[in-house]
Design a protein around this motif. Structure first.
Motif, PDB file in Angstrom:
ATOM      1  N   GLY A 309     -11.348 -25.158  -7.849  1.00 48.40           N
ATOM      2  CA  GLY A 309     -10.901 -26.551  -7.825  1.00 48.40           C
ATOM      3  C   GLY A 309      -9.457 -26.744  -7.441  1.00 48.40           C
ATOM      4  N   HIS A 310      -8.803 -25.705  -6.897  1.00 47.91           N
ATOM      5  CA  HIS A 310      -7.397 -25.797  -6.497  1.00 47.91           C
ATOM      6  C   HIS A 310      -7.243 -25.270  -5.070  1.00 47.91           C
ATOM      7  CE1 HIS A 310      -5.371 -26.778 -10.381  1.00 47.91           C
ATOM      8  NE2 HIS A 310      -6.477 -26.256 -10.869  1.00 47.91           N
ATOM      9  N   PRO A 311      -7.451 -26.102  -4.058  1.00 51.32           N
ATOM     10  CA  PRO A 311      -7.273 -25.638  -2.679  1.00 51.32           C
ATOM     11  C   PRO A 311      -5.843 -25.155  -2.448  1.00 51.32           C
ATOM     12  CG  PRO A 311      -8.397 -27.763  -2.738  1.00 51.32           C
ATOM     13  CD  PRO A 311      -7.896 -27.512  -4.132  1.00 51.32           C
ATOM     14  N   ILE A 312      -5.705 -24.050  -1.720  1.00 49.73           N
ATOM     15  CA  ILE A 312      -4.395 -23.474  -1.420  1.00 49.73           C
ATOM     16  C   ILE A 312      -4.322 -23.176   0.069  1.00 49.73           C
ATOM     17  CG2 ILE A 312      -4.154 -22.483  -3.734  1.00 49.73           C
ATOM     18  CD1 ILE A 312      -4.900 -19.758  -2.540  1.00 49.73           C
ATOM     19  N   PRO A 313      -3.123 -22.865   0.602  1.00 46.88           N
ATOM     20  CA  PRO A 313      -3.016 -22.551   2.031  1.00 46.88           C
ATOM     21  C   PRO A 313      -3.926 -21.399   2.426  1.00 46.88           C
ATOM     22  CG  PRO A 313      -0.843 -22.903   1.092  1.00 46.88           C
ATOM     23  CD  PRO A 313      -1.802 -22.890  -0.064  1.00 46.88           C
ATOM     24  N   ARG A 314      -4.284 -21.359   3.701  1.00 46.84           N
ATOM     25  CA  ARG A 314      -5.255 -20.386   4.198  1.00 46.84           C
ATOM     26  C   ARG A 314      -4.675 -18.987   4.354  1.00 46.84           C
ATOM     27  NH1 ARG A 314      -7.677 -16.687   5.603  1.00 46.84           N
ATOM     28  NH2 ARG A 314      -9.436 -16.528   7.065  1.00 46.84           N
ATOM     29  N   THR A 315      -3.419 -18.857   4.780  1.00 43.83           N
ATOM     30  CA  THR A 315      -2.883 -17.537   5.098  1.00 43.83           C
ATOM     31  C   THR A 315      -1.997 -16.991   3.980  1.00 43.83           C
ATOM     32  OG1 THR A 315      -0.864 -18.343   6.169  1.00 43.83           O
ATOM     33  CG2 THR A 315      -2.847 -18.227   7.522  1.00 43.83           C
ATOM     34  N   SER A 316      -1.856 -15.676   3.943  1.00 42.01           N
ATOM     35  CA  SER A 316      -1.020 -15.049   2.915  1.00 42.01           C
ATOM     36  C   SER A 316       0.443 -15.467   3.073  1.00 42.01           C
ATOM     37  CB  SER A 316      -1.140 -13.518   2.996  1.00 42.01           C
ATOM     38  OG  SER A 316      -0.760 -13.034   4.274  1.00 42.01           O
ATOM     39  N   GLN A 317       0.887 -15.648   4.310  1.00 43.98           N
ATOM     40  CA  GLN A 317       2.272 -16.051   4.526  1.00 43.98           C
ATOM     41  C   GLN A 317       2.531 -17.464   4.020  1.00 43.98           C
ATOM     42  OE1 GLN A 317       2.704 -15.312   8.726  1.00 43.98           O
ATOM     43  NE2 GLN A 317       3.172 -13.152   8.428  1.00 43.98           N
ATOM     44  N   GLU A 318       1.590 -18.377   4.249  1.00 42.74           N
ATOM     45  CA  GLU A 318       1.752 -19.735   3.740  1.00 42.74           C
ATOM     46  C   GLU A 318       1.560 -19.794   2.228  1.00 42.74           C
ATOM     47  OE1 GLU A 318       2.913 -22.468   5.305  1.00 42.74           O
ATOM     48  OE2 GLU A 318       3.327 -20.999   6.884  1.00 42.74           O
ATOM     49  N   GLN A 319       0.705 -18.945   1.697  1.00 43.13           N
ATOM     50  CA  GLN A 319       0.559 -18.868   0.241  1.00 43.13           C
ATOM     51  C   GLN A 319       1.892 -18.451  -0.380  1.00 43.13           C
ATOM     52  OE1 GLN A 319      -2.787 -16.213  -0.310  1.00 43.13           O
ATOM     53  NE2 GLN A 319      -4.247 -17.697   0.529  1.00 43.13           N
ATOM     54  N   TRP A 320       2.565 -17.508   0.253  1.00 43.52           N
ATOM     55  CA  TRP A 320       3.872 -17.056  -0.238  1.00 43.52           C
ATOM     56  C   TRP A 320       4.918 -18.163  -0.103  1.00 43.52           C
ATOM     57  CZ3 TRP A 320       6.381 -14.045  -3.264  1.00 43.52           C
ATOM     58  CH2 TRP A 320       7.726 -13.710  -3.048  1.00 43.52           C
ATOM     59  N   LYS A 321       4.872 -18.904   0.980  1.00 39.77           N
ATOM     60  CA  LYS A 321       5.872 -19.954   1.218  1.00 39.77           C
ATOM     61  C   LYS A 321       5.669 -21.169   0.312  1.00 39.77           C
ATOM     62  CE  LYS A 321       6.665 -18.961   6.148  1.00 39.77           C
ATOM     63  NZ  LYS A 321       6.470 -19.485   7.515  1.00 39.77           N
ATOM     64  N   GLN A 322       4.410 -21.571   0.112  1.00 43.56           N
ATOM     65  CA  GLN A 322       4.153 -22.870  -0.493  1.00 43.56           C
ATOM     66  C   GLN A 322       3.843 -22.839  -1.993  1.00 43.56           C
ATOM     67  OE1 GLN A 322       1.531 -25.490   1.724  1.00 43.56           O
ATOM     68  NE2 GLN A 322       1.931 -24.390   3.627  1.00 43.56           N
ATOM     69  N   LEU A 323       3.335 -21.726  -2.499  1.00 42.04           N
ATOM     70  CA  LEU A 323       2.958 -21.689  -3.908  1.00 42.04           C
ATOM     71  C   LEU A 323       4.141 -21.263  -4.777  1.00 42.04           C
ATOM     72  CD1 LEU A 323      -0.592 -20.071  -3.595  1.00 42.04           C
ATOM     73  CD2 LEU A 323       0.020 -22.499  -3.652  1.00 42.04           C
ATOM     74  N   LYS A 324       4.072 -21.585  -6.053  1.00 43.04           N
ATOM     75  CA  LYS A 324       5.174 -21.292  -6.977  1.00 43.04           C
ATOM     76  C   LYS A 324       5.302 -19.794  -7.216  1.00 43.04           C
ATOM     77  CE  LYS A 324       6.986 -22.151 -11.603  1.00 43.04           C
ATOM     78  NZ  LYS A 324       6.778 -22.785 -12.920  1.00 43.04           N
TER      79      LYS A 324
END
Length: 383
Positions: A309-324
């Motif tokens: 229930g928590h959509p997150i960015p698709r790529t590992s690089q964007e996950q690193w950039k955008q998530l806390k």
């Protein structure tokens, strides 16, 4: 994913890359205080011979006379370093492919929305033109005499005055109608310009996807060719060296005492994400895949958190950039562990010093030691 993705068939591999080593037997087994692995004689296994990572990759095989020559551990270490580099580069290209595809999908949706707005705007403009034409025809039928003359000729002055009020109201309405037509025409022009700009971006991202796909294919083909030059026994020796490298990395990570500080329990959403990810164990890695039959590393983590229930960015690089970002010692099950300086790999922490991840082409979704690869940091999707 779209039809642009395809599964790349890899050779059956016996070696394990840094992303797939130190596999745990079960998710509940802690990676704490590992003892040196014994050899078949019971004595501790020595550490692998340091490799020459910067040297040219040896060409294992036959000598000039055709006689098979033995491959030293040093040569195998060089092969392992070369394979690690090839699969790492393929992972970087996969991230670029996924990012380009995600942008292309978003831009396609925006173009569709703009097209709908253009259709609606054109319909509105046609309606306004019809109304303006009707108003003009009504004024023409009213004649061209000035209001004073029409008042003097009228047999019912009051009725004329009432009608004159309606005429003035109609004139105001007509001005408003013309203004609305002008605004609608301007909106249509802007929609068309926006659609053209989005289309150019879409084409650029399609080209980026194609280029990334070429790189992925080239790197994986080179890795397969390199592995194909090894004999069966050499592949087995290489796999042992690979396992030892991951084991030693995990041991060093645990030796720092980090696991003693990791006590946080997963959130409700984190537990759902972990369940989804661990349910995929055994499914193959395919670059660009998001399931249900196969995954790449960030495809697994993004789909797991979408299922929670928590959509997150698709790529590992964007996950690193955008998530806390959270400290490693504070990570909890469900958090994402990002690897390497370029954030080119990601796994999901499941507790007890372990992650679940999709390692690389030729490997399946599996469990590994969280410290078996170089950790860049940890992010929390549901912070």
């Amino acid at each position: 994913m779209g039809s642009g993705k395809r599964s790349l068939t890899t050779a059956t591999l016996f070696l394990a890359c840094a992303c797939a080593c130190a596999v745990l037997a079960t998710p509940g087994v802690a990676y704490a205080s590992p003892a040196p692995k014994p050899t078949s004689t019971g004595s501790p296994r020595p550490a692998p011979t340091p490799g020459a990572g910067g040297a040219a990759t040896p060409a294992p095989g036959a000598t000039a006379t055709g006689t098979p020559k033995p491959v030293s551990n040093r040569e195998l270490e060089a092969v392992r370093a070369r394979l690690d580099k090839l699969y790492h580069d393929a992972a970087v290209a996969t991230d670029a492919y996924n990012a380009a595809e995600e942008k292309a999908e978003k831009q396609s949706a925006e173009i569709v929305d703009l097209a709908r707005e253009i259709v609606k705007g054109q319909a509105k403009l046609d309606e306004l033109k019809d109304r303006a034409g009707a108003a003009a025809r009504a004024q023409y039928r009213g004649g061209g005499l000035p209001p004073e003359a029409r008042l003097w000729l009228s047999d019912n002055p009051q009725r004329f005055l009432d009608g004159a009020g309606r005429v003035r109201a109609g004139e105001h309405a007509t001005k408003g109608l013309l203004g609305e037509m002008a605004r609608t025409q301007q909106d249509l022009k802007q929609y068309e310009q926006d659609a053209s700009a989005q289309w150019k971006k879409l084409e650029a991202n399609r080209e980026a996807k194609a280029e990334a796909q070429k790189k992925i294919t080239k790197k994986i083909a080179a890795a397969e060719e390199l592995e194909s030059r090894l004999e069966k026994k050499e592949k087995e020796r290489l796999a042992k060296l690979e396992e030892e490298a991951a084991y030693q990395a995990q041991s060093a990570w645990l030796g720092s005492g980090v696991l003693a500080d990791i006590k946080s329990k997963g959130s409700a959403a984190g537990k759902k994400a972990v369940k989804y990810a661990t349910d995929q164990i055994g499914k193959p890695y395919v670059w660009g895949a998001e399931g249900p039959g196969s995954f790449d590393c960030s495809g697994l983590t993004s789909q797991a958190w979408a299922a929670a229930g928590h959509p997150i960015p698709r790529t590992s690089q964007e996950q690193w950039k955008q998530l806390k970002h959270v400290p490693v010692e504070d990570m909890r099950p469900g958090d994402l562990v990002i690897y390497f300086d370029d954030a080119s790999h990601v796994g999901m922490y499941i507790g007890d010093g372990a992650i679940v991840h999709a390692p690389r082409p030729g490997r399946n979704v599996t469990i590994a030691g969280a410290g078996s690869m170089r950790i860049l940091g940890v992010v929390r999707p549901d912070a």
